[in-house]
Structure formats: C-alpha cells, structure tokens
Write a protein that holds these residues in place. Sequence first.
Motif, short mmCIF file in Angstrom:
data_model
loop_
_atom_site.label_atom_id
_atom_site.label_comp_id
_atom_site.label_asym_id
_atom_site.label_seq_id
_atom_site.Cartn_x
_atom_site.Cartn_y
_atom_site.Cartn_z
N ASP A 11 0.85 -1.20 0.00
CA ASP A 11 0.00 0.00 0.00
C ASP A 11 0.88 1.25 0.00
O ASP A 11 0.42 2.35 0.23
CB ASP A 11 -0.97 -0.01 1.18
CG ASP A 11 -0.31 0.04 2.55
OD1 ASP A 11 0.94 -0.04 2.62
OD2 ASP A 11 -1.03 0.16 3.55
N SER A 47 -5.25 -5.64 -2.83
CA SER A 47 -6.38 -5.40 -1.94
C SER A 47 -6.24 -6.08 -0.58
O SER A 47 -6.85 -5.66 0.39
CB SER A 47 -7.68 -5.88 -2.60
OG SER A 47 -7.62 -7.27 -2.85
N GLU A 48 -5.41 -7.10 -0.47
CA GLU A 48 -5.27 -7.82 0.79
C GLU A 48 -3.98 -7.48 1.52
O GLU A 48 -3.59 -8.20 2.45
CB GLU A 48 -5.37 -9.32 0.53
CG GLU A 48 -6.74 -9.72 -0.01
CD GLU A 48 -6.88 -11.20 -0.20
OE1 GLU A 48 -6.23 -11.97 0.51
OE2 GLU A 48 -7.67 -11.59 -1.07
#
Length: 119
Positions: A11, A47-48
């Motif tokens: 991220d 996303s995870e």
Amino acid sequence: MNIGSLLIGSDNVETMKSWYRSAFSVTENDGGAFPFGAVQLFIEEHSEVAGPNKDAARIIINLDVEDCRVLEAHLLPLDVTWVRKVEQMPFGLIGTLADPDGNYVQIIQWGANPESHKD
C-alpha cells in the motif's frame, strides 16, 4: 517452466519503487516491472495487503551480484535497513536488507573468498 516474475503487494507503492530504483539502480520496463535478469519484479497495490510485512523471512528475494562490497558501498549512504551486514560465508559474501515494507532482500556474491576483498 521458469519463474517469469514476482509481485510485491504494497500500500506504499511509490515509496517502494523509489527505494528499489535507488538501491539497485534499476528502472521499470514498459510493463511496469523492474527487470532483474530473466525475472521481472512488480510492485503493485494489492487489496489484501496493508502495512509492513509481518513475516519478512517467509519469502526472501536473493540477488546474485558481481561485487557485494561495491553494492554495499552504494547502499550505505542510502541509509538502508541492514538485517544482516555483508559477511563472508563458506559459499561467498552475503548481506540482507529490508525494503520499506520490511521484505527481505539478500545480496549474494557466490564464490567470493576472503582474499578477494577486505572485510
């Protein structure tokens, strides 16, 4: 069968890409991957994935290098996080550093012996 690419989910993509560019003097190809020999390294949002790697030793990227001490000298002023400083082992030189997300990257000079460098 060959390993064609690796993906690091993050991220913190721009910081990670900037770190890999600086640390290893590599730039992305047209596909957005960093070419390391025949293997492409992608750094992308996933996303995870959030925050730093909680199990950094599970998968380690090993980079075979021609001169571990030259790369070490390049990395020192970049203030990288050394997990294991470059040291002589029976098989050669090895050092382990952590990228900004905490993933381990090892630099290895196979066959290096104490006579070929100063420790």
